[in-house]
Design a protein around this motif. Structure first.
Motif, PDB file in Angstrom:
ATOM      1  N   MET A   1       0.862  -1.191   0.000  1.00  0.00           N
ATOM      2  CA  MET A   1       0.000   0.000   0.000  1.00  0.00           C
ATOM      3  C   MET A   1       0.889   1.229   0.000  1.00  0.00           C
ATOM      4  SD  MET A   1      -2.654   1.556   2.785  1.00  0.00           S
ATOM      5  CE  MET A   1      -4.055   0.567   2.274  1.00  0.00           C
ATOM      6  N   ILE A   2       0.639   2.128  -0.928  1.00  0.00           N
ATOM      7  CA  ILE A   2       1.363   3.398  -0.946  1.00  0.00           C
ATOM      8  C   ILE A   2       0.381   4.472  -0.495  1.00  0.00           C
ATOM      9  CG2 ILE A   2       2.677   5.039  -2.310  1.00  0.00           C
ATOM     10  CD1 ILE A   2       3.557   2.792  -4.098  1.00  0.00           C
ATOM     11  N   ALA A   3       0.646   5.031   0.671  1.00  0.00           N
ATOM     12  CA  ALA A   3      -0.276   6.011   1.268  1.00  0.00           C
ATOM     13  C   ALA A   3       0.267   7.403   0.998  1.00  0.00           C
ATOM     14  CB  ALA A   3      -0.400   5.751   2.764  1.00  0.00           C
ATOM     15  N   PHE A   4      -0.165   7.970  -0.112  1.00  0.00           N
ATOM     16  CA  PHE A   4       0.408   9.242  -0.575  1.00  0.00           C
ATOM     17  C   PHE A   4      -0.548   9.799  -1.609  1.00  0.00           C
ATOM     18  CE2 PHE A   4       3.216  11.564  -3.444  1.00  0.00           C
ATOM     19  CZ  PHE A   4       3.357  10.846  -4.616  1.00  0.00           C
ATOM     20  N   GLY A   5      -0.524  11.146  -1.799  1.00  0.00           N
ATOM     21  CA  GLY A   5      -1.544  11.792  -2.617  1.00  0.00           C
ATOM     22  C   GLY A   5      -1.360  11.722  -4.120  1.00  0.00           C
ATOM     23  N   TYR A   6      -0.188  11.269  -4.588  1.00  0.00           N
ATOM     24  CA  TYR A   6       0.061  11.164  -6.037  1.00  0.00           C
ATOM     25  C   TYR A   6      -0.132  12.501  -6.756  1.00  0.00           C
ATOM     26  CZ  TYR A   6       0.488   6.060  -5.770  1.00  0.00           C
ATOM     27  OH  TYR A   6       0.911   4.792  -5.472  1.00  0.00           O
ATOM     28  N   GLY A   7       0.427  13.559  -6.135  1.00  0.00           N
ATOM     29  CA  GLY A   7       0.373  14.874  -6.777  1.00  0.00           C
ATOM     30  C   GLY A   7       1.662  15.183  -7.508  1.00  0.00           C
ATOM     31  N   SER A   8       1.971  16.476  -7.683  1.00  0.00           N
ATOM     32  CA  SER A   8       3.169  16.846  -8.450  1.00  0.00           C
ATOM     33  C   SER A   8       4.447  16.760  -7.619  1.00  0.00           C
ATOM     34  CB  SER A   8       3.040  18.249  -9.045  1.00  0.00           C
ATOM     35  OG  SER A   8       3.028  19.212  -8.002  1.00  0.00           O
ATOM     36  N   PHE A   9       4.312  16.712  -6.308  1.00  0.00           N
ATOM     37  CA  PHE A   9       5.482  16.457  -5.465  1.00  0.00           C
ATOM     38  C   PHE A   9       5.925  15.027  -5.738  1.00  0.00           C
ATOM     39  CE2 PHE A   9       8.422  15.974  -2.263  1.00  0.00           C
ATOM     40  CZ  PHE A   9       8.013  15.172  -1.202  1.00  0.00           C
ATOM     41  N   ILE A  10       7.219  14.844  -5.960  1.00  0.00           N
ATOM     42  CA  ILE A  10       7.687  13.538  -6.427  1.00  0.00           C
ATOM     43  C   ILE A  10       7.382  12.424  -5.430  1.00  0.00           C
ATOM     44  CG2 ILE A  10      10.025  13.781  -5.517  1.00  0.00           C
ATOM     45  CD1 ILE A  10      11.008  12.438  -8.103  1.00  0.00           C
ATOM     46  N   GLY A  11       7.443  12.760  -4.137  1.00  0.00           N
ATOM     47  CA  GLY A  11       6.987  11.856  -3.086  1.00  0.00           C
ATOM     48  C   GLY A  11       7.365  10.404  -3.313  1.00  0.00           C
ATOM     49  N   PHE A  12       6.343   9.574  -3.422  1.00  0.00           N
ATOM     50  CA  PHE A  12       6.541   8.142  -3.547  1.00  0.00           C
ATOM     51  C   PHE A  12       6.264   7.627  -4.954  1.00  0.00           C
ATOM     52  CE2 PHE A  12       7.557   7.222   0.732  1.00  0.00           C
ATOM     53  CZ  PHE A  12       6.862   8.135   1.513  1.00  0.00           C
ATOM     54  N   TRP A  13       6.271   8.499  -5.939  1.00  0.00           N
ATOM     55  CA  TRP A  13       6.100   8.039  -7.327  1.00  0.00           C
ATOM     56  C   TRP A  13       7.185   7.027  -7.692  1.00  0.00           C
ATOM     57  CZ3 TRP A  13       2.121   8.581 -10.514  1.00  0.00           C
ATOM     58  CH2 TRP A  13       1.233   9.647 -10.337  1.00  0.00           C
ATOM     59  N   GLY A  14       8.436   7.384  -7.366  1.00  0.00           N
ATOM     60  CA  GLY A  14       9.540   6.472  -7.682  1.00  0.00           C
ATOM     61  C   GLY A  14       9.375   5.136  -6.987  1.00  0.00           C
ATOM     62  N   ALA A  15       8.868   5.173  -5.738  1.00  0.00           N
ATOM     63  CA  ALA A  15       8.633   3.932  -5.001  1.00  0.00           C
ATOM     64  C   ALA A  15       7.602   3.079  -5.728  1.00  0.00           C
ATOM     65  CB  ALA A  15       8.149   4.237  -3.584  1.00  0.00           C
ATOM     66  N   HIS A  16       6.551   3.733  -6.220  1.00  0.00           N
ATOM     67  CA  HIS A  16       5.491   3.017  -6.937  1.00  0.00           C
ATOM     68  C   HIS A  16       6.094   2.211  -8.085  1.00  0.00           C
ATOM     69  CE1 HIS A  16       1.268   2.739  -8.573  1.00  0.00           C
ATOM     70  NE2 HIS A  16       1.978   2.437  -9.636  1.00  0.00           N
ATOM     71  N   TYR A  17       6.943   2.870  -8.885  1.00  0.00           N
ATOM     72  CA  TYR A  17       7.538   2.172 -10.031  1.00  0.00           C
ATOM     73  C   TYR A  17       8.581   1.154  -9.577  1.00  0.00           C
ATOM     74  CZ  TYR A  17       5.006   5.495 -12.860  1.00  0.00           C
ATOM     75  OH  TYR A  17       4.002   6.227 -13.424  1.00  0.00           O
ATOM     76  N   GLY A  18       9.243   1.445  -8.491  1.00  0.00           N
ATOM     77  CA  GLY A  18      10.205   0.486  -7.948  1.00  0.00           C
ATOM     78  C   GLY A  18       9.523  -0.799  -7.513  1.00  0.00           C
ATOM     79  N   PHE A  19       8.426  -0.656  -6.778  1.00  0.00           N
ATOM     80  CA  PHE A  19       7.676  -1.844  -6.358  1.00  0.00           C
ATOM     81  C   PHE A  19       7.174  -2.628  -7.581  1.00  0.00           C
ATOM     82  CE2 PHE A  19       7.597  -1.639  -1.874  1.00  0.00           C
ATOM     83  CZ  PHE A  19       7.352  -0.340  -1.437  1.00  0.00           C
ATOM     84  N   GLU A  20       6.693  -1.896  -8.589  1.00  0.00           N
ATOM     85  CA  GLU A  20       6.198  -2.585  -9.796  1.00  0.00           C
ATOM     86  C   GLU A  20       7.334  -3.301 -10.507  1.00  0.00           C
ATOM     87  OE1 GLU A  20       4.082   0.142 -12.339  1.00  0.00           O
ATOM     88  OE2 GLU A  20       2.219  -0.083 -11.203  1.00  0.00           O
TER      89      GLU A  20
END
Lengths: 69, 448
Positions: free
Chosen positions: B144-163
């Motif tokens: 589970m990625i608990a993050f807003g998926y906005g323009s702040f890079i945040g956990f976007w990279g994590a999302h693709y890393g997990f995938e």
């Protein structure tokens, strides 16, 4: 079982060949081929980079930084 | 449900290579970065010309550390203000950019805008994948990625890393905390990815709702990034006990768009630096001289490949301590940052002669599990600089204990900081909550 650390030379060559094939197909007229192969090529580039196979002496020489993003 | 983390290497050829070979690899990549920046990037070509250097002048890593100037956040801000909207660091035409993102804006400055090409973006995701795999994430994990998926890079990279690893990924942007908690319990989530502040928020909400995350879920790993919480012992303890899971600290910057350093499955307390992807230095923030192993200093970082917007010797203001790789039993050649990011130099304030960071206050407050949320200010009261720690206690704290807890926090702060704060207890729900980076510290003296 001992963990394998490196590719053998033949596998390195295959990776570089696969990249060159995808590189060529990234220019294809058909969008389904062009876009998917471009993406696959850039993904494969990561493996070549991370395995340090992009330098002048390696099988993927000339595919280095940014020749064709 | 805590089980041992699996041990393995994403790329053993690099992670287990001798140190001198790693440094040769870094130098080769660095030379390419500098040549590329010279040829393609007006910002860095101008910078090098102003300092009288050319790519041919950088023959060793020492040449680089001695001769190449640092880039600071103010330089990036000025460049983007002078040449809107993206500045002169763009090395490629805009049509080559795949991805736009910004810094979080939590420093109060305008966010830095960044572009990545497809290759940059995949590289950033791969840096995450490396770190996640080395922490123990595997294809059968449910994330589970608990993050807003906005323009702040945040956990976007994590999302693709997990995938990239092959996990099942559940993005939960826009979902409220209660619903996220229920999903964790219902869907067999094994990995939670969020900021440390949000992990604590989830624990508070779960407690209010009477939901047991420690015993009722299959969570085994908490992946945190975005702020220094996991490096604060009491915060770390709260999260690990609250979820009964392993806590992994992952550090990076938006500007570099990659995972600079992270915990491995051995959880030795340090974060391995991805030294094949980043050249890092730890320097005195005033003199920029290296401080060596074991001493606090500022992290300066150079990503070793970035197509769209090169970044060279970026002075991050992050406070770190460098440890040698053999501190960790995993066998990796990568050196470590002991405890991760320990704070920020630009967050540091002086109160009656005491150097104070927000993390020092958090370390004290998180020793009290009765505290649900807190907010710290430095104020002038009756002509004296005063540390004020506003606390909100959990709803189940008995009223007769409220004053006691306030006094205990005050005493602990006095003992550990050498400062006696005021600790007013606030009404329930009155202090701000955070999903991303928490900003719980404000120096009000600046507002005169």
């Amino acid at each position: 079982m001992e963990e394998k650390r490196c590719l053998n030379r033949a596998d390195e060559q295959e990776l570089a060949t696969a990249y060159k094939i995808l590189q060529k197909l990234s220019e294809h007229d058909l969008p389904v081929v062009r876009f998917n192969c471009r993406k696959a090529k850039n993904e494969l580039w990561q493996a070549l980079f991370e395995l340090d196979l992009l330098d002048e002496s390696g099988p993927a020489a000339g595919l280095g930084l940014l020749t064709d993003g | 449900m805590k089980v041992d983390l699996p041990h393995g290497y994403w790329n053993p050829k690099i992670e287990l290579m001798p140190r001198n070979e790693l440094m040769q690899l870094q130098l080769r990549r660095l030379k390419q970065v500098i040549r590329y920046a010279w040829e393609m990037c007006p910002f860095y070509r101008d910078l090098m010309k102003r300092h009288g250097i050319t790519p041919g002048d950088i023959l060793t890593l020492e040449d680089f550390f001695k001769k190449f100037p640092v880039t600071r956040r103010d330089d990036l801000d000025k460049d983007q203000l002078d040449h809107p909207p993206y500045g002169t660091r763009l090395a490629l035409p805009l049509h080559r950019a795949l991805r736009y993102h910004t810094t979080s804006g939590t420093t109060g400055k305008p966010p830095v805008k960044a572009f990545d090409t497809e290759r940059d973006w995949i590289w950033g995701g791969n840096a995450w994948a490396t770190s996640l795999y080395n922490f123990g994430v595997r294809p059968n994990d449910v994330v589970m990625i608990a993050f807003g998926y906005g323009s702040f890079i945040g956990f976007w990279g994590a999302h693709y890393g997990f995938e990239k690893i092959g996990c099942k990924v559940l993005p939960t942007g826009g979902m409220d905390t209660k619903r996220r908690i229920q999903m964790i319990l219902d869907l067999g989530i094994t990995v939670l990815c969020c900021t440390p502040s949000y992990a604590l928020r989830m624990l508070h909400v779960a407690n209010e709702e009477g939901l047991e995350l420690a015993t009722g879920s299959r969570l085994n790993m908490i992946v945190v990034a975005g702020e220094p919480g996991a490096s604060i012992a009491s915060t770390r303890d709260l999260i690990e006990r609250g979820f009964n899971a392993h806590l992994g600290d992952f550090m990076g910057t938006t500007e570099t768009a990659g995972m600079t350093a992270s915990s491995c499955s051995m959880l030795c307390g340090g974060l391995h630096i991805n030294e094949d992807r980043f050249l890092t230095e730890v320097v005195d923030p005033s003199t920029l001289e290296p401080v060596g192993y074991g001493a606090r200093g500022m992290m300066v970082v150079t990503p070793l490949v970035k197509e769209a917007m090169p970044l060279i010797r970026y002075a991050t203001n992050d406070i770190v301590v460098l440890d040698k790789s053999n501190v960790c039993p995993c066998g990796r050649v990568f050196d470590l940052f002991r405890g991760g990011i320990l704070g920020r130099y630009d967050d540091m304030v002086k109160v009656r002669g005491v150097q104070l960071t927000p993390q020092m206050v958090e370390e004290i407050v998180r020793c009290f599990p009765e505290v649900e949320e807190f907010f710290t200010t430095v104020e002038e009261r009756d002509g004296l600089d005063t540390l004020c720690i506003k606390v909100e206690l959990r709803a189940d704290v008995e009223p007769r204990l409220v004053e006691q807890i306030s006094v205990k926090i005050k005493e602990r702060a006095k003992a550990e900081l050498g400062l006696t704060p005021v600790v007013p207890v606030q009404p329930s729900g009155s202090l701000p909550r955070f999903e991303l980076k928490a900003r719980r510290f404000k120096d009000l003296r600046l507002k005169r």
